[in-house]
Structures are given as structure tokens and as C-alpha cells.
Design a protein around this motif. Structure first.
Motif, PDB file in Angstrom:
ATOM      1  N   MET A  27      32.195  -3.405  33.780  1.00 37.55           N
ATOM      2  CA  MET A  27      31.811  -4.206  32.626  1.00 37.55           C
ATOM      3  C   MET A  27      30.530  -3.680  31.991  1.00 37.55           C
ATOM      4  O   MET A  27      30.387  -3.694  30.766  1.00 37.55           O
ATOM      5  CB  MET A  27      31.653  -5.672  33.002  1.00 37.55           C
ATOM      6  CG  MET A  27      31.598  -6.574  31.766  1.00 37.55           C
ATOM      7  SD  MET A  27      31.709  -8.324  32.136  1.00 37.55           S
ATOM      8  CE  MET A  27      29.985  -8.741  32.296  1.00 37.55           C
ATOM      9  N   SER A  28      29.596  -3.207  32.811  1.00 39.15           N
ATOM     10  CA  SER A  28      28.364  -2.642  32.255  1.00 39.15           C
ATOM     11  C   SER A  28      28.673  -1.452  31.362  1.00 39.15           C
ATOM     12  O   SER A  28      28.075  -1.281  30.294  1.00 39.15           O
ATOM     13  CB  SER A  28      27.412  -2.227  33.380  1.00 39.15           C
ATOM     14  OG  SER A  28      26.920  -3.352  34.058  1.00 39.15           O
ATOM     15  N   ASP A  29      29.609  -0.602  31.794  1.00 40.74           N
ATOM     16  CA  ASP A  29      30.004   0.545  30.973  1.00 40.74           C
ATOM     17  C   ASP A  29      30.575   0.082  29.638  1.00 40.74           C
ATOM     18  O   ASP A  29      30.251   0.632  28.580  1.00 40.74           O
ATOM     19  CB  ASP A  29      31.053   1.389  31.704  1.00 40.74           C
ATOM     20  CG  ASP A  29      30.484   2.147  32.887  1.00 40.74           C
ATOM     21  OD1 ASP A  29      29.261   2.360  32.917  1.00 40.74           O
ATOM     22  OD2 ASP A  29      31.262   2.522  33.776  1.00 40.74           O
ATOM     23  N   ASN A  30      31.443  -0.928  29.675  1.00 43.39           N
ATOM     24  CA  ASN A  30      32.086  -1.393  28.448  1.00 43.39           C
ATOM     25  C   ASN A  30      31.089  -2.015  27.481  1.00 43.39           C
ATOM     26  O   ASN A  30      31.188  -1.836  26.266  1.00 43.39           O
ATOM     27  CB  ASN A  30      33.197  -2.387  28.791  1.00 43.39           C
ATOM     28  CG  ASN A  30      34.346  -1.731  29.527  1.00 43.39           C
ATOM     29  OD1 ASN A  30      34.624  -0.553  29.312  1.00 43.39           O
ATOM     30  ND2 ASN A  30      34.993  -2.463  30.408  1.00 43.39           N
ATOM     31  N   VAL A  31      30.106  -2.738  28.011  1.00 38.15           N
ATOM     32  CA  VAL A  31      29.090  -3.361  27.153  1.00 38.15           C
ATOM     33  C   VAL A  31      28.110  -2.321  26.630  1.00 38.15           C
ATOM     34  O   VAL A  31      27.668  -2.368  25.475  1.00 38.15           O
ATOM     35  CB  VAL A  31      28.346  -4.472  27.918  1.00 38.15           C
ATOM     36  CG1 VAL A  31      27.252  -5.090  27.049  1.00 38.15           C
ATOM     37  CG2 VAL A  31      29.321  -5.550  28.377  1.00 38.15           C
ATOM     38  N   ALA A  32      27.770  -1.344  27.481  1.00 36.56           N
ATOM     39  CA  ALA A  32      26.770  -0.331  27.116  1.00 36.56           C
ATOM     40  C   ALA A  32      27.183   0.498  25.915  1.00 36.56           C
ATOM     41  O   ALA A  32      26.322   1.009  25.180  1.00 36.56           O
ATOM     42  CB  ALA A  32      26.492   0.587  28.304  1.00 36.56           C
ATOM     43  N   THR A  33      28.485   0.636  25.669  1.00 38.95           N
ATOM     44  CA  THR A  33      28.931   1.477  24.556  1.00 38.95           C
ATOM     45  C   THR A  33      28.384   1.007  23.216  1.00 38.95           C
ATOM     46  O   THR A  33      28.146   1.811  22.325  1.00 38.95           O
ATOM     47  CB  THR A  33      30.475   1.511  24.483  1.00 38.95           C
ATOM     48  OG1 THR A  33      30.956   0.172  24.308  1.00 38.95           O
ATOM     49  CG2 THR A  33      31.075   2.105  25.737  1.00 38.95           C
ATOM     50  N   GLY A  34      28.168  -0.297  23.071  1.00 40.88           N
ATOM     51  CA  GLY A  34      27.687  -0.821  21.791  1.00 40.88           C
ATOM     52  C   GLY A  34      26.220  -1.188  21.762  1.00 40.88           C
ATOM     53  O   GLY A  34      25.740  -1.729  20.757  1.00 40.88           O
ATOM     54  N   LEU A  35      25.498  -0.915  22.861  1.00 44.16           N
ATOM     55  CA  LEU A  35      24.088  -1.319  22.935  1.00 44.16           C
ATOM     56  C   LEU A  35      23.228  -0.143  23.404  1.00 44.16           C
ATOM     57  O   LEU A  35      22.702  -0.147  24.530  1.00 44.16           O
ATOM     58  CB  LEU A  35      23.928  -2.514  23.888  1.00 44.16           C
ATOM     59  CG  LEU A  35      24.653  -3.802  23.491  1.00 44.16           C
ATOM     60  CD1 LEU A  35      24.589  -4.808  24.623  1.00 44.16           C
ATOM     61  CD2 LEU A  35      24.059  -4.390  22.212  1.00 44.16           C
ATOM     62  N   PRO A  36      23.053   0.851  22.555  1.00 40.25           N
ATOM     63  CA  PRO A  36      22.284   2.033  22.979  1.00 40.25           C
ATOM     64  C   PRO A  36      20.812   1.758  23.262  1.00 40.25           C
ATOM     65  O   PRO A  36      20.152   2.556  23.928  1.00 40.25           O
ATOM     66  CB  PRO A  36      22.440   2.989  21.784  1.00 40.25           C
ATOM     67  CG  PRO A  36      22.752   2.102  20.624  1.00 40.25           C
ATOM     68  CD  PRO A  36      23.566   0.975  21.182  1.00 40.25           C
ATOM     69  N   ASP A  37      20.303   0.601  22.780  1.00 41.18           N
ATOM     70  CA  ASP A  37      18.891   0.275  22.987  1.00 41.18           C
ATOM     71  C   ASP A  37      18.635  -0.463  24.294  1.00 41.18           C
ATOM     72  O   ASP A  37      17.485  -0.754  24.637  1.00 41.18           O
ATOM     73  CB  ASP A  37      18.374  -0.574  21.820  1.00 41.18           C
ATOM     74  CG  ASP A  37      19.216  -1.827  21.596  1.00 41.18           C
ATOM     75  OD1 ASP A  37      20.442  -1.773  21.818  1.00 41.18           O
ATOM     76  OD2 ASP A  37      18.649  -2.861  21.191  1.00 41.18           O
TER      77      ASP A  37
END
Length: 335
Positions: A271-281
Motif C-alpha cells: 500500500m505504501s508503494d501505491n500511495v507513494a506514486t502520487g506523493l513525491p513530497d
């Protein structure tokens, strides 16, 4: 050789899948893309031919979640969207109870489960016979059952819930106490959020039960300014050591709304990978506990399932009719 193995990474496939890779390039190495892209291209083409949709849980790998899924979310979101899916075929990229729930809400549609052995430790922790015995022990006490259960268990229940709406469902019944099954830790968390008495079962999620409060305190010591958010299926000491507790959807919303500089999501690590795609900051610290059942679903078996239109999920109509009532009651609570 399977049809999936024969697929090639051609210039046509590279061009067609380039926008998909761009979305997940922060979490999928470029060296892996020639292996994923042909499967993604073939699945997305076959979905159009079959009038199929892929439902993917938040715990699926990025190449599935971002590459072929049409509907993504937690158990509640998938249940709601499955009920109105405008397709002839539903492919469940999740675990078996989720596919059963999709079939309950869409009895006239074909529901495919790419790997029937993708189960769930919570679903396996209780049976319909167990609930019948509990009703004898606690006559008149309503049974609230987590959606992470079989259709047979749902059929013996009064209403279902997810981690996102559990408190709302419990309080909707207007009673002094309920049987809350089967996740013991979720039941304990719900008990802290309501005045309704909670009678719990001792089922556990094999992913979430492995986290500990000591682990989280070690992470805080190592990473300055760390925000920790946890799923309520975790043990109480983990929740006590966290800054926020919520369902997978609520965890995602929290990160998106608050944009912590550093965050640790105490749940299945894809899930962290999936969320990280849209939150580069946002910097994601990843303690990686994988769900072995979710990982049984792959691009290869999704493609094979669409090619063969098997395995299909079927439920005994007598069970389905009763189980459907419990799920529909849950969905109605949120309306």
C-alpha cells in the motif's frame, strides 16, 4: 509455454504502456518494466473484448494497482463499487472473500478469481457453525461480522462491516452490546470508540498481528519527525504508539490531506508503494509485512483468468440470499 510467457515487449507495447509506467516509475524499477508491460497491455486489451473490469485492493502490487485495475480501494469501497459495476465480467485482484462479496452483490455477472487459493487468516478463523453456537450462548445479541469472512459466515450474521465503518455499523443497531467477529484487535479498537458493549472473537490478521509497539518506538528513534499511522487490525500496543488509526482508505486520505514529511503506514507494505506514486513530497518509511494471499494474484494469472474465463466464483443460492442481506445492510448504513 503459457500465452503470458510468449508475450513480447515490442515497440508498440512500449509506446502504449509508457503513460502507465510514468505513473508508477517511482516504485517500479525501469529494468522490470519490459516484463510487466506486455502483460498489462494484453490484459487491458482483453478487458475491452470481454467487457470486464478489474477490482484491486489497496494491498495489490503497483503493476496491478496502477497497471490494470479499473476500481481500487479498501474492502468497503470495492463492495460498494462492485454493486454498480457496469460490466459483464468482474475480475477480483484481492482475496477470496472479496470475490464472494462481489458475486453476492452482482449475482448475474461472471466473477473471476485468478487464484482460488488466495485466502485470508481472518476468514479462516471462524465458520458459520461457530456463529450458530455463539447465538446459543448469547441469545438475542446481534452479530456484526467483518467483511473479511466467507459467505457462509456472512449468511449467519445480522450485518457486515469494514474497518472503515465498524463503529458506525455497531451504533446503527441501537443495542447495548453486539457480537463483533472475527478480528479481536479490531473489536478492541471499536470498543474504545463506542459505548456499545463488544463481545469479541480471537481471529487475527497474519500481517497486522506481527507489528509491535516496540518496533514503532524504534522507528521513531531512528527517523526524526516520523508520523505513524496504523490499521485497527494491529495489536493495541501498536495503535497506542501511533499518531492516527484508520482503515486503508482513511490512512490514504490522512497522508494525502496532511502531507507529513515522513510517514510509516503500519499495514501491508504494497500500500505504501501505491500511495507513494502520487506523493513525491512524502518520504515513506517501509516496515515490510507482505500478505502471502494477496501476492498470489499476479499479472500472469489475471491474464489467464480473462483468457479462460476461469476460475469462476459461485455461491450456493441459499447461502447467497442470506449473506447478501448482511452486506446490503452494511452498505445501506453509509448512505
Amino acid at each position: 509455454m503459457s500465452a503470458a510467457a510468449a508475450l513480447a515487449y515490442t515497440p508498440e507495447v512500449a509506446k502504449a504502456t509508457a503513460p502507465i509506467f510514468e505513473r508508477m516509475s517511482r516504485v517500479v524499477p525501469a529494468v522490470e518494466w519490459p516484463f510487466h508491460a506486455p502483460l498489462i497491455h494484453a490484459i487491458n486489451s482483453l478487458k475491452r473484448e470481454r467487457n470486464a473490469v478489474v477490482l484491486a485492493h489497496n494491498y495489490q502490487t503497483p503493476e496491478i494497482f496502477h497497471g490494470v485495475a479499473d476500481i481500487v480501494g479498501d474492502s468497503l469501497a470495492l463492495a460498494r463499487k462492485a454493486a454498480t459495476a457496469d460490466a459483464d465480467v468482474i475480475v477480483m485482484a484481492g482475496v477470496h472473500f472479496m470475490a464472494e462479496t462481489a458475486k453476492l452483490l452482482n449475482p448475474g455477472k461472471i466473477v473471476l478469481m485468478p487464484d482460488m487459493s488466495a485466502g485470508c487468516s481472518l476468514a479462516d478463523s471462524i465458520t458459520g457453525a461457530d456463529i450458530r453456537l455463539l447465538r446459543q450462548r448469547y441469545p438475542g445479541v446481534p452479530v456484526v461480522t467483518y467483511v473479511n469472512t466467507s459467505a457462509d459466515v456472512k449468511a449467519e450474521s445480522d450485518i457486515c462491516c469494514t474497518s472503515g465503518n465498524a463503529v458506525q455499523v455497531v451504533e446503527s443497531l441501537g443495542v447495548d452490546r453486539v457480537l463483533f467477529l472475527p478480528d479481536e484487535y479490531l473489536a478492541k479498537y471499536v470498543a474504545t470508540q463506542t459505548k456499545v458493549g463488544i463481545i469479541a472473537w480471537k481471529g487475527h490478521c497474519e500481517v497486522h498481528e506481527r507489528f509491535t509497539g516496540d518496533q514503532l518506538r524504534e522507528y521513531r528513534a531512528r527517523f526524526d519527525g516520523l508520523t505513524i499511522i496504523a490499521h485497527p487490525e494491529c495489536p493495541p500496543d501498536v495503535l497506542a504508539a501511533s499518531d492516527f488509526v484508520g482503515s486503508t482508505a482513511q490512512m490514504i486520505d490522512y497522508v494525502g490531506d496532511h502531507r507529513p514529511a515522513r510517514v510509516l503506514m503500519v499495514t501491508e507494505c504494497s500500500m505504501s508503494d501505491n500511495v507513494a506514486t502520487g506523493l513525491p513530497d512524502v518520504e515513506f518509511i517501509r516496515p515490510c509485512n507482505l500478505c502471502p494471499h494477496m501476492k498470489r494474484i499476479t499479472l500472469s494469472n489475471i491474464l489467464e483468468s480473462l483468457q479462460t474465463m476461469e476460475p469462476r466464483v459461485e455461491i450456493d443460492p441459499a447461502v447467497a440470499d442470506r449473506a447478501r442481506v448482511a452486506v446490503e445492510r452494511m452498505i445501506a448504513v453509509g448512505r
